[in-house]
Design a protein around this motif. Structure first.
Motif, mmCIF file in Angstrom:
data_model
loop_
_atom_site.group_PDB
_atom_site.id
_atom_site.type_symbol
_atom_site.label_atom_id
_atom_site.label_comp_id
_atom_site.label_asym_id
_atom_site.label_seq_id
_atom_site.Cartn_x
_atom_site.Cartn_y
_atom_site.Cartn_z
ATOM 1 N N LYS A 95 0.722 -1.307 0.019
ATOM 2 C CA LYS A 95 0.287 -0.001 -0.337
ATOM 3 C C LYS A 95 0.797 0.943 0.195
ATOM 4 C CE LYS A 95 -0.742 1.355 5.011
ATOM 5 N NZ LYS A 95 -1.335 1.145 6.084
ATOM 6 N N ALA A 96 2.218 1.149 0.292
ATOM 7 C CA ALA A 96 3.510 2.422 0.276
ATOM 8 C C ALA A 96 3.457 2.478 -0.568
ATOM 9 C CB ALA A 96 4.194 1.785 1.167
ATOM 10 N N ARG A 97 3.548 1.924 -2.028
ATOM 11 C CA ARG A 97 3.573 2.287 -3.298
ATOM 12 C C ARG A 97 2.946 3.473 -3.947
ATOM 13 N NH1 ARG A 97 5.075 -2.495 -6.933
ATOM 14 N NH2 ARG A 97 6.746 -3.945 -4.843
ATOM 15 N N MET A 98 1.350 3.724 -3.279
ATOM 16 C CA MET A 98 0.868 5.068 -2.893
ATOM 17 C C MET A 98 0.416 6.210 -1.813
ATOM 18 S SD MET A 98 -3.548 4.608 -3.740
ATOM 19 C CE MET A 98 -5.109 6.094 -3.469
ATOM 20 N N LYS A 99 1.109 7.046 -2.155
ATOM 21 C CA LYS A 99 0.883 8.128 -1.073
ATOM 22 C C LYS A 99 -0.829 8.634 -0.880
ATOM 23 C CE LYS A 99 2.685 12.236 1.303
ATOM 24 N NZ LYS A 99 3.782 12.825 1.595
ATOM 25 N N MET A 100 -1.275 8.472 0.191
ATOM 26 C CA MET A 100 -2.672 9.421 0.637
ATOM 27 C C MET A 100 -2.942 10.611 0.166
ATOM 28 S SD MET A 100 -5.509 7.181 -0.118
ATOM 29 C CE MET A 100 -6.670 7.378 0.964
ATOM 30 N N LEU A 101 -3.319 11.802 -0.175
ATOM 31 C CA LEU A 101 -2.976 13.228 -0.176
ATOM 32 C C LEU A 101 -4.201 13.481 1.257
ATOM 33 C CD1 LEU A 101 -2.350 15.153 -3.341
ATOM 34 C CD2 LEU A 101 -0.567 13.429 -2.053
ATOM 35 N N PRO A 102 -4.069 14.300 2.520
ATOM 36 C CA PRO A 102 -4.652 14.854 3.202
ATOM 37 C C PRO A 102 -5.923 15.351 2.311
ATOM 38 C CG PRO A 102 -2.411 15.183 3.197
ATOM 39 C CD PRO A 102 -2.425 14.988 2.076
ATOM 40 N N GLN A 103 -7.021 15.125 2.695
ATOM 41 C CA GLN A 103 -8.382 16.127 2.294
ATOM 42 C C GLN A 103 -9.442 16.094 3.915
ATOM 43 O OE1 GLN A 103 -12.182 12.675 0.855
ATOM 44 N NE2 GLN A 103 -10.876 13.177 -0.436
ATOM 45 N N HIS A 104 -9.848 17.633 2.820
ATOM 46 C CA HIS A 104 -10.446 17.618 4.248
ATOM 47 C C HIS A 104 -11.895 18.513 3.438
ATOM 48 C CE1 HIS A 104 -11.176 20.352 8.027
ATOM 49 N NE2 HIS A 104 -11.499 20.488 7.134
ATOM 50 N N MET A 105 -12.905 17.981 4.056
ATOM 51 C CA MET A 105 -14.378 18.567 3.459
ATOM 52 C C MET A 105 -15.277 18.741 4.456
ATOM 53 S SD MET A 105 -17.775 15.455 2.120
ATOM 54 C CE MET A 105 -16.828 15.119 0.638
ATOM 55 N N ILE A 106 -16.318 19.630 4.225
ATOM 56 C CA ILE A 106 -16.650 21.107 5.050
ATOM 57 C C ILE A 106 -18.321 20.866 4.683
ATOM 58 C CG2 ILE A 106 -17.490 22.869 6.166
ATOM 59 C CD1 ILE A 106 -14.265 23.718 5.916
ATOM 60 N N ASN A 107 -19.313 20.448 5.407
ATOM 61 C CA ASN A 107 -20.447 20.461 5.134
ATOM 62 C C ASN A 107 -21.249 21.999 5.193
ATOM 63 O OD1 ASN A 107 -20.841 17.879 3.456
ATOM 64 N ND2 ASN A 107 -21.072 17.436 5.226
ATOM 65 N N VAL A 108 -21.527 22.732 4.224
ATOM 66 C CA VAL A 108 -22.038 24.163 4.397
ATOM 67 C C VAL A 108 -23.335 24.201 3.975
ATOM 68 C CG1 VAL A 108 -21.800 26.489 3.436
ATOM 69 C CG2 VAL A 108 -19.416 24.936 3.492
ATOM 70 N N ARG A 109 -24.010 24.473 5.707
ATOM 71 C CA ARG A 109 -25.642 24.504 5.074
ATOM 72 C C ARG A 109 -26.417 25.570 4.847
ATOM 73 N NH1 ARG A 109 -29.533 21.021 6.472
ATOM 74 N NH2 ARG A 109 -28.112 19.337 8.109
#
Length: 450
Positions: A366-380
């Motif tokens: 799995k280390a052959r692929m680097k997951m990038l940071p992901q940030h989500m905000i739900n805006v009501r």
């Protein structure tokens, strides 16, 4: 007739509320029998036939009986499969040359929910126009057919599907020497998955294999993997595999107890095909697939495209491109050269082929692929009309994309069920990602509430 009941994944809801009642299931069985019974093919001894399978939630017994009665009243024979994974119904529908297959399941939802999913004679989801016809037929008065259907139980359904899963691997493929923990979510794979992996030689510890009708997906399975992570560490296992309640999703846990999601699993399968199976012509992900997944495929010159969220849209794009691999980060993976729909067990076996052929532990692979940071905000918002096209919102997005350059992305996506806009930012720097997501969300909130 406008669509009222069918969503992108069949009909689903809380039992006793809305459409999910025994009376509705009776009428749905009758309507489906009238519509699907007229379609060509799917004969059993010269008669029309439809298969019914279900997961382990307690309401499945009630809905199975109601659907069976409606179908028989419409003059259709019914093959009863009992508790079986969703992809097993797709496979067995093809095997028995039935007109259609019906799955009674709410997938990864709690036991209080239930739903219905249809498969065509080819083991794929029904076309929209057929679902429209079934909905229109719900308004028909129920009359007793002059030629009532009959029901029969398919006693060897589980054994047939176990052999199908094993046959998705090459002859002689062995998991001997691997110590695996399986979490079957007290769902439809509870009596299938342990046998598949044991018969292929693995040492298996199985959890989530004691369904009582109420504990499906309860603090277990792919939606709650903490129990599996703990079990892998306690057992000193090489890896763990978690399925959801109906067996069409899969996630892994490595020997360190770290969770591996659908994007990472898809990458392993694609990488294995490229190196060992003559190439990978392309992969379909979704709008929510991690950008690190896209970059890793790009580095290996494997084409990648995004579809809307939902396995139906992934499969449509796969077919359009002539590609055989696609899926979602949730672990709904489709290997179209092996089966017609998402299949947790078959997908897990493809990952294990990669582990065996690369001869590397899962955590190294799995280390052959680097997951990038992901940030989500739900805006009501008070309103969503025109928000995404507003000049201020577009400017905020453009500014963020300029800062991310080619090492990240921005996605604004309206919720399908709530007055929300989801703001998602990905990039290499987690602090920057969080800051940009907040900046865009502030603009979206101001525009949408003005």
């Amino acid at each position: 007739m406008a669509r009222q009941y069918f969503g992108t994944d069949g009909i689903r809801g809380r039992v006793g509320e809305g459409a999910i009642t025994p009376d509705f299931m009776l009428r749905l069985g009758y309507a489906a029998g009238k519509v699907l019974g007229q379609m060509a093919g799917g004969k059993r001894s010269g008669r029309r036939s439809i298969l019914i399978g279900k997961d382990t939630r307690v309401s499945g017994y009630m809905f199975e009986a109601a659907l069976e009665a409606g179908l028989i009243n419409a003059g259709v024979d019914v093959g009863l499969l009992g508790p079986m994974p969703t992809p097993a119904i797709a496979y067995l529908t093809r095997t028995f040359h039935a007109q259609a297959g019906i799955v009674i399941s709410a997938s990864h939802n709690p036991y209080q929910d239930n739903g219905i999913k249809f498969f065509s004679a080819e083991g794929s989801k029904l076309p929209d126009h057929v679902e429209h016809e079934i909905e229109a037929a719900l308004d028909l008065p129920m009359t007793t057919s002059a030629d009532l259907g009959k029901a029969w139980r398919i006693d060897d359904a589980a054994a047939r599907y176990i052999e199908f899963c094993k046959a998705s691997t090459p002859w002689g493929f062995s998991l001997e020497g691997l110590k695996i923990v399986l979490d079957c979510a007290n769902g439809a794979t509870y009596h299938i998955a342990p046998k598949v992996f044991r018969e292929l030689g693995a040492e298996v510890t199985a959890i989530g294999v004691s369904p009582d009708g109420l504990n499906i997906n309860l603090e277990c399975g792919s939606t709650k993997p903490q129990l599996l992570q703990q079990a892998v560490l306690e057992q000193g296992a090489d890896l763990g595999i978690a399925f959801d309640g109906d067996g069409d999703r899969v996630l892994f846990v490595d020997k360190r107890g770290e969770l591996i999601d659908g994007d990472q699993l898809l990458f392993m399968i694609a990488m294995h095909r490229q190196q060992f199976l003559g190439g990978c012509n392309g992969v379909v992900g979704t709008l929510m697939s991690n950008y690190g997944f896209e970059l890793a495929l790009r580095e290996r010159q494997i084409p990648f495209e995004r579809a809307k969220v939902g396995d139906r849209y992934v499969l449509e794009k796969m077919h359009a491109n002539g590609w055989s691999l696609g899926g979602e980060s949730s672990g709904h993976i489709i290997c179209a050269d092996a089966t017609t729909t998402g299949d947790g067990i078959v997908s897990a076996l493809q990952v294990l082929r990669a582990v065996c052929d690369f001869d590397e532990p899962l955590h190294e692979l799995k280390a052959r692929m680097k997951m990038l940071p992901q940030h989500m905000i739900n805006v009501r918002l008070a309103h969503r009309d025109g928000v995404l096209d507003h000049a201020d919102v577009k400017a905020a997005v453009s500014e963020a994309e300029a800062q991310l350059a080619d090492s990240g992305r921005v996605l604004l996506r309206p919720s399908g069920t709530e007055p929300l806009i989801r703001v998602m930012v990905e990039g290499r720097d987690s602090a920057q990602v969080e800051q940009l997501a907040q900046q865009i969300s502030t603009v979206v909130e101001r525009v949408g509430n003005s």
